[in-house]
Design a protein around this motif. Sequence first.
Motif, PDB file in Angstrom:
ATOM      1  N   GLY A 164     -30.716  48.498  49.552  1.00 12.40           N
ATOM      2  CA  GLY A 164     -30.379  47.308  50.326  1.00 12.40           C
ATOM      3  C   GLY A 164     -29.237  46.529  49.705  1.00 12.40           C
ATOM      4  O   GLY A 164     -28.962  46.639  48.504  1.00 12.40           O
ATOM      5  N   ARG A 165     -28.593  45.729  50.534  1.00 14.70           N
ATOM      6  CA  ARG A 165     -27.454  44.929  50.073  1.00 14.70           C
ATOM      7  C   ARG A 165     -27.829  44.055  48.889  1.00 14.70           C
ATOM      8  O   ARG A 165     -27.022  43.828  47.984  1.00 14.70           O
ATOM      9  CB  ARG A 165     -26.933  44.071  51.231  1.00 14.70           C
ATOM     10  N   LYS A 166     -29.065  43.554  48.870  1.00 18.88           N
ATOM     11  CA  LYS A 166     -29.541  42.701  47.779  1.00 18.88           C
ATOM     12  C   LYS A 166     -29.360  43.382  46.431  1.00 18.88           C
ATOM     13  O   LYS A 166     -29.043  42.722  45.427  1.00 18.88           O
ATOM     14  CB  LYS A 166     -31.011  42.362  48.007  1.00 18.88           C
ATOM     15  N   TYR A 167     -29.547  44.695  46.402  1.00 16.69           N
ATOM     16  CA  TYR A 167     -29.448  45.441  45.147  1.00 16.69           C
ATOM     17  C   TYR A 167     -28.040  45.977  44.928  1.00 16.69           C
ATOM     18  O   TYR A 167     -27.561  46.030  43.787  1.00 16.69           O
ATOM     19  CB  TYR A 167     -30.494  46.546  45.124  1.00 16.69           C
ATOM     20  N   GLN A 168     -27.370  46.366  46.003  1.00 18.78           N
ATOM     21  CA  GLN A 168     -25.983  46.827  45.863  1.00 18.78           C
ATOM     22  C   GLN A 168     -25.073  45.706  45.364  1.00 18.78           C
ATOM     23  O   GLN A 168     -24.079  45.960  44.683  1.00 18.78           O
ATOM     24  CB  GLN A 168     -25.469  47.370  47.192  1.00 18.78           C
ATOM     25  N   GLN A 169     -25.425  44.471  45.701  1.00 20.34           N
ATOM     26  CA  GLN A 169     -24.637  43.314  45.270  1.00 20.34           C
ATOM     27  C   GLN A 169     -25.420  42.453  44.276  1.00 20.34           C
ATOM     28  O   GLN A 169     -25.203  41.254  44.181  1.00 20.34           O
ATOM     29  CB  GLN A 169     -24.238  42.490  46.496  1.00 20.34           C
ATOM     30  N   HIS A 170     -26.307  43.084  43.536  1.00 19.46           N
ATOM     31  CA  HIS A 170     -27.180  42.339  42.620  1.00 19.46           C
ATOM     32  C   HIS A 170     -26.346  41.584  41.583  1.00 19.46           C
ATOM     33  O   HIS A 170     -25.420  42.151  40.988  1.00 19.46           O
ATOM     34  CB  HIS A 170     -28.132  43.303  41.910  1.00 19.46           C
ATOM     35  N   PRO A 171     -26.644  40.312  41.349  1.00 20.49           N
ATOM     36  CA  PRO A 171     -25.826  39.505  40.434  1.00 20.49           C
ATOM     37  C   PRO A 171     -25.854  39.982  38.983  1.00 20.49           C
ATOM     38  O   PRO A 171     -24.963  39.636  38.201  1.00 20.49           O
ATOM     39  CB  PRO A 171     -26.430  38.100  40.562  1.00 20.49           C
ATOM     40  N   LYS A 172     -26.863  40.791  38.625  1.00 19.30           N
ATOM     41  CA  LYS A 172     -26.958  41.265  37.245  1.00 19.30           C
ATOM     42  C   LYS A 172     -26.481  42.708  37.077  1.00 19.30           C
ATOM     43  O   LYS A 172     -26.544  43.249  35.974  1.00 19.30           O
ATOM     44  CB  LYS A 172     -28.413  41.162  36.768  1.00 19.30           C
ATOM     45  N   LEU A 173     -25.989  43.318  38.145  1.00 16.93           N
ATOM     46  CA  LEU A 173     -25.654  44.740  38.081  1.00 16.93           C
ATOM     47  C   LEU A 173     -24.585  45.039  37.024  1.00 16.93           C
ATOM     48  O   LEU A 173     -24.761  45.913  36.164  1.00 16.93           O
ATOM     49  CB  LEU A 173     -25.199  45.236  39.460  1.00 16.93           C
ATOM     50  N   GLU A 174     -23.489  44.325  37.065  1.00 17.52           N
ATOM     51  CA  GLU A 174     -22.397  44.582  36.125  1.00 17.52           C
ATOM     52  C   GLU A 174     -22.772  44.169  34.707  1.00 17.52           C
ATOM     53  O   GLU A 174     -22.438  44.858  33.734  1.00 17.52           O
ATOM     54  CB  GLU A 174     -21.123  43.854  36.575  1.00 17.52           C
ATOM     55  N   GLU A 175     -23.476  43.048  34.583  1.00 17.24           N
ATOM     56  CA  GLU A 175     -23.872  42.596  33.245  1.00 17.24           C
ATOM     57  C   GLU A 175     -24.854  43.581  32.608  1.00 17.24           C
ATOM     58  O   GLU A 175     -24.770  43.855  31.401  1.00 17.24           O
ATOM     59  CB  GLU A 175     -24.499  41.203  33.318  1.00 17.24           C
ATOM     60  N   LEU A 176     -25.765  44.102  33.407  1.00 17.08           N
ATOM     61  CA  LEU A 176     -26.712  45.097  32.897  1.00 17.08           C
ATOM     62  C   LEU A 176     -25.965  46.305  32.353  1.00 17.08           C
ATOM     63  O   LEU A 176     -26.265  46.804  31.257  1.00 17.08           O
ATOM     64  CB  LEU A 176     -27.666  45.527  34.013  1.00 17.08           C
ATOM     65  N   TRP A 177     -24.992  46.799  33.108  1.00 13.58           N
ATOM     66  CA  TRP A 177     -24.198  47.961  32.689  1.00 13.58           C
ATOM     67  C   TRP A 177     -23.482  47.668  31.367  1.00 13.58           C
ATOM     68  O   TRP A 177     -23.544  48.468  30.433  1.00 13.58           O
ATOM     69  CB  TRP A 177     -23.204  48.316  33.787  1.00 13.58           C
ATOM     70  N   GLN A 178     -22.832  46.535  31.284  1.00 16.49           N
ATOM     71  CA  GLN A 178     -22.071  46.196  30.081  1.00 16.49           C
ATOM     72  C   GLN A 178     -22.973  46.026  28.860  1.00 16.49           C
ATOM     73  O   GLN A 178     -22.661  46.512  27.768  1.00 16.49           O
ATOM     74  CB  GLN A 178     -21.249  44.920  30.311  1.00 16.49           C
ATOM     75  N   ARG A 179     -24.098  45.355  29.029  1.00 17.57           N
ATOM     76  CA  ARG A 179     -25.016  45.153  27.910  1.00 17.57           C
ATOM     77  C   ARG A 179     -25.615  46.481  27.441  1.00 17.57           C
ATOM     78  O   ARG A 179     -25.796  46.711  26.243  1.00 17.57           O
ATOM     79  CB  ARG A 179     -26.126  44.174  28.301  1.00 17.57           C
ATOM     80  N   THR A 180     -25.912  47.356  28.391  1.00 19.32           N
ATOM     81  CA  THR A 180     -26.468  48.659  28.019  1.00 19.32           C
ATOM     82  C   THR A 180     -25.420  49.512  27.323  1.00 19.32           C
ATOM     83  O   THR A 180     -25.725  50.209  26.344  1.00 19.32           O
ATOM     84  CB  THR A 180     -27.011  49.387  29.261  1.00 19.32           C
ATOM     85  N   GLU A 181     -24.191  49.457  27.810  1.00 16.46           N
ATOM     86  CA  GLU A 181     -23.107  50.183  27.152  1.00 16.46           C
ATOM     87  C   GLU A 181     -22.972  49.759  25.692  1.00 16.46           C
ATOM     88  O   GLU A 181     -22.722  50.587  24.807  1.00 16.46           O
ATOM     89  CB  GLU A 181     -21.784  49.948  27.892  1.00 16.46           C
ATOM     90  N   GLU A 182     -23.119  48.486  25.430  1.00 12.40           N
ATOM     91  CA  GLU A 182     -23.022  47.990  24.055  1.00 12.40           C
ATOM     92  C   GLU A 182     -24.147  48.553  23.185  1.00 12.40           C
ATOM     93  O   GLU A 182     -23.934  48.888  22.015  1.00 12.40           O
ATOM     94  CB  GLU A 182     -23.067  46.461  24.047  1.00 12.40           C
ATOM     95  N   ILE A 183     -25.329  48.681  23.756  1.00 11.37           N
ATOM     96  CA  ILE A 183     -26.475  49.192  22.992  1.00 11.37           C
ATOM     97  C   ILE A 183     -26.292  50.673  22.652  1.00 11.37           C
ATOM     98  O   ILE A 183     -26.619  51.108  21.536  1.00 11.37           O
ATOM     99  CB  ILE A 183     -27.780  48.987  23.797  1.00 11.37           C
TER     100      ILE A 183
END
Length: 280
Positions: A256-275
């Motif tokens: 759903g659009r709610k998840y495709q445009q989730h406000p934490k999507l990019e931050e989650l990716w970046q934080r995980t990349e750092e880990i």
Amino acid sequence: MKLAIITGADGGMGTEITREVARKGYHVVMACHEHKHAEQVREAIVKETGNENIEVICLDLANLESVAAFADILLKRGEPISLLMNNAGTLETKRSFTVDGLERTVSVNYVGPYLLTRKLVPLMEQGTRVVNMVSCTYALGFLNFPWFFTHGRKGSFWRIPVYSNSKLALSLFSIKLSRFLKEKGITVNAADPGVVSTKIITMKIWLVDVLCDIFFRPFILTPRQGADNAIRLLLEPQYEGQTGLLKVFKQAHPFGRKYQQHPKLEELWQRTEEIVAKYL
């Protein structure tokens, strides 16, 4: 011979998925935590399917060094990957921490599969299918940083909210990775198994678990039924080239659009990349 990698292949839905993929003639790598038990399952599946090209390689998703070492074995071999099934998961009954300083549920259900998938991308080609086993509970998830990674959630430990948060993260990863790999012709989809009778459903309280076995398990899905959505996404021709889908019940559709445009999507990716950066 085409290569398929299946995590948590020695129990529940993982065994069902492994059996069906083996029947299709794939070279199957069973990525499992307990080698002895996995070998027993492997032998049974070889006998049942006649496919002798099944092997067990140890993998501990609660240890990122183990995840990296597993991936490095495959990277050294250089065999192209046709299927990657991120099936393994856990529903912890209490808060515990990994050697990497992560909450264990989050490591097994999300960070471990994230690192595994990212490291194996060089072995993927056009037509490779990645399927992540999510859960309907992702709809209850909430990502609060930095507590998500270190404690599963902000505040006290509740097993279902922590599990839900980890499955939300895996769902958002599926969306992001499907976009990241789309131009390479690699598909990334998610399967929701429903409520399934596996070992993950336990309170580790004798009386409660006995009552659950009597009054609850008979009325929920069997492991084979729960595995069906994942098996179809992995093997059915109709899903060739389709990416970014969530398959729930008998329907497959974009998140759903709610998840495709989730406000934490990019931050989650970046934080995980750092880990995981030091392992990539």
